[in-house]
Design a protein around this motif. Structure first.
Motif, PDB file in Angstrom:
ATOM      1  N   LEU A  11       0.738  -1.284  -0.039  1.00 22.83           N
ATOM      2  CA  LEU A  11      -0.097   0.027  -0.009  1.00 22.83           C
ATOM      3  C   LEU A  11       1.146   1.151   0.102  1.00 22.83           C
ATOM      4  N   ALA A  14       2.625   1.658  -3.526  1.00 19.03           N
ATOM      5  CA  ALA A  14       1.564   2.048  -4.189  1.00 19.03           C
ATOM      6  C   ALA A  14       1.491   4.013  -3.998  1.00 19.03           C
ATOM      7  N   ARG A  15       1.084   4.167  -2.874  1.00 12.99           N
ATOM      8  CA  ARG A  15       1.020   5.682  -2.669  1.00 12.99           C
ATOM      9  C   ARG A  15       2.178   6.505  -2.860  1.00 12.99           C
ATOM     10  N   PHE A  18       2.678   7.632  -6.305  1.00 11.39           N
ATOM     11  CA  PHE A  18       2.099   9.030  -6.681  1.00 11.39           C
ATOM     12  C   PHE A  18       2.695  10.112  -6.133  1.00 11.39           C
ATOM     13  N   ILE A  42      -0.235  14.193   2.976  1.00 12.86           N
ATOM     14  CA  ILE A  42      -1.612  14.783   3.608  1.00 12.86           C
ATOM     15  C   ILE A  42      -2.613  14.110   2.605  1.00 12.86           C
ATOM     16  N   PHE A  43      -2.281  14.190   1.573  1.00  9.53           N
ATOM     17  CA  PHE A  43      -3.359  13.656   0.529  1.00  9.53           C
ATOM     18  C   PHE A  43      -4.040  12.198   0.831  1.00  9.53           C
ATOM     19  N   PHE A  44      -3.079  11.280   1.294  1.00 12.68           N
ATOM     20  CA  PHE A  44      -3.272   9.965   1.410  1.00 12.68           C
ATOM     21  C   PHE A  44      -3.744   9.828   2.891  1.00 12.68           C
ATOM     22  N   ALA A  45      -3.527  10.644   3.668  1.00 14.43           N
ATOM     23  CA  ALA A  45      -3.744  10.545   4.986  1.00 14.43           C
ATOM     24  C   ALA A  45      -5.351  10.231   5.255  1.00 14.43           C
ATOM     25  N   GLU A  46      -5.563   9.121   6.260  1.00 13.62           N
ATOM     26  CA  GLU A  46      -6.861   8.808   6.494  1.00 13.62           C
ATOM     27  C   GLU A  46      -7.754   9.977   7.127  1.00 13.62           C
ATOM     28  N   PRO A  95      -9.849  18.988  -1.957  1.00 14.56           N
ATOM     29  CA  PRO A  95     -10.186  18.111  -2.836  1.00 14.56           C
ATOM     30  C   PRO A  95     -10.438  18.639  -4.246  1.00 14.56           C
TER      31      PRO A  95
ATOM     32  N   THR B 123      -0.699   3.786  -9.534  1.00 20.91           N
ATOM     33  CA  THR B 123      -0.888   3.711  -8.320  1.00 20.91           C
ATOM     34  C   THR B 123      -2.475   3.158  -8.292  1.00 20.91           C
ATOM     35  N   LYS B 126      -2.421  -0.617  -8.696  1.00 20.59           N
ATOM     36  CA  LYS B 126      -1.937  -1.433  -7.528  1.00 20.59           C
ATOM     37  C   LYS B 126      -3.098  -1.286  -6.569  1.00 20.59           C
ATOM     38  N   LEU B 130      -5.438  -4.216  -4.671  1.00 23.10           N
ATOM     39  CA  LEU B 130      -5.078  -4.624  -3.084  1.00 23.10           C
ATOM     40  C   LEU B 130      -6.473  -4.443  -2.689  1.00 23.10           C
ATOM     41  N   LYS B 149     -10.217   8.952  -3.407  1.00 23.78           N
ATOM     42  CA  LYS B 149      -9.643  10.362  -3.390  1.00 23.78           C
ATOM     43  C   LYS B 149      -8.916  10.322  -4.808  1.00 23.78           C
TER      44      LYS B 149
END
Lengths: 186, 186
Positions: A11, A14-15, A18, A42-46, A95, B123, B126, B130, B149
């Motif tokens: 994971l 993959a992140r 990008f 920050i973009f991928f943070a939950e 977003p 990304t 992948k 997953l 996202k």
DNA sequence: ATCTTTGTACAGTTTTTTCTGTACGAACTT
DNA sequence: AAGTTCGTACAGAAAAAACTGTACAAAGAT
């Protein structure tokens, strides 16, 4: 357990693919590579992130996070988030990429175009004055040659300004419509 | 004599106003401030310039002029000029600002957009893998959140690519026509 | 009120970029 | 052929930018 850890790593990988690419290209918006990574993180943070979390996650100083967050905010790429009972500042990515990225685009280019055009006008005026009133024939001659050269530059700037205003007015979205959802094809 | 010298200085000052502004903004094309000055200097020169003349005029080393000239050439901002019996390389500015500047614009942006979009696709792929096949429920969940996202990002890139192709195809000139001569009004 | 916690200003350090001088290969001249 | 002239590769110096740690002000907690 082992497989799970493996999957977590997948994971992240993959992140990271990008994030790295964003970081490499964000200099077009006058943002540093490492602050580009911050954006990606920050973009991928939950959840919205605090400065401390960013610092921890990127292995960089909190000071850098602070200035990075400021840069990203000015570029309209992130925004503050509010959460009840949380004292720390929280940030999440904006977003609406149309808005965030294209705002920056407009800002940089219109600013540059405006300044350049202004300079062009100033120079033109002085040159016109010189080409008319200078005592020295040579200066007169040079001034009019310069004026000639500025013609095409001026045409270019007028064109550029119109192009930019396509974006400022949003008219560009009539020409190339926004897509709220991407095409579903793989 | 004195007045003449004065007028020469006025001319230089007028030119400098414009050159400085170009130098300040040319970083948008990944060109250095000082090489921007070089561009401005060549722009106003009466004749195509040699490396030695540039070096002399800017008070910089010939080596820097050499690398600077290369950068400007790659950006299509200057071009070689040929003069009979002159052995040294001669350079002049490309008078078509539409082409020189907008070529650079297209190059940078389309390259960046393409790379970013490619990374996004990688990304995405992948993550889809997953979110379908991961053993860990948590990883599955995170992956699908990420995919969500990426949706809006993807929409943005599709839009951006279309915008860029407006410029690549020259269609932009149907929307905002070139102006061969600027408006004659002062 | 004092004691924490949080964000940022600022000075100094590290890293990166820009610029220069030397040296050399290629091309031209004699 | 030897002798010039010209442009650029490369290594090192100078300048600029990015990054960090300390210190402190503002706001919150007790």
């Amino acid at each position: 357990m082992n497989e799970q850890h493996q999957e977590e790593m997948e994971l992240d990988k993959a992140r990271d693919r990008f994030i790295t690419e964003i970081a490499n290209n964000v200099h077009l918006y006058d943002i540093t590579n490492s602050i580009g990574r911050l954006y990606g993180t920050i973009f991928f943070a939950e959840k919205p992130m605090t400065l401390d979390e960013m610092s921890e996650s990127l292995g960089m100083s909190k000071t850098s996070m602070s200035t990075g967050v400021r840069a990203l905010s000015e570029a309209n790429m992130i925004e503050k988030a509010w959460e009840k009972g949380v004292r720390k500042d929280l940030y999440r990515t904006n977003p609406d990429w149309y808005k965030s990225f294209s705002t920056v685009f407009i800002k940089r280019w219109s600013q540059s175009a405006a300044k350049n055009h202004q300079a062009l006008c100033d120079t033109k005026q002085k040159l016109q004055e010189l080409s008319k009133n200078a005592d020295s024939e040579e200066v007169k001659h040079k001034a009019s040659l310069d004026l000639e050269k500025l013609r095409s530059a001026e045409a270019y700037y007028e064109w550029l300004n119109e192009v930019i205003s396509l974006f400022e007015t949003g008219e560009i979205f009539n020409i190339v419509p926004k897509r709220n959802e991407p095409s579903q094809k793989v």
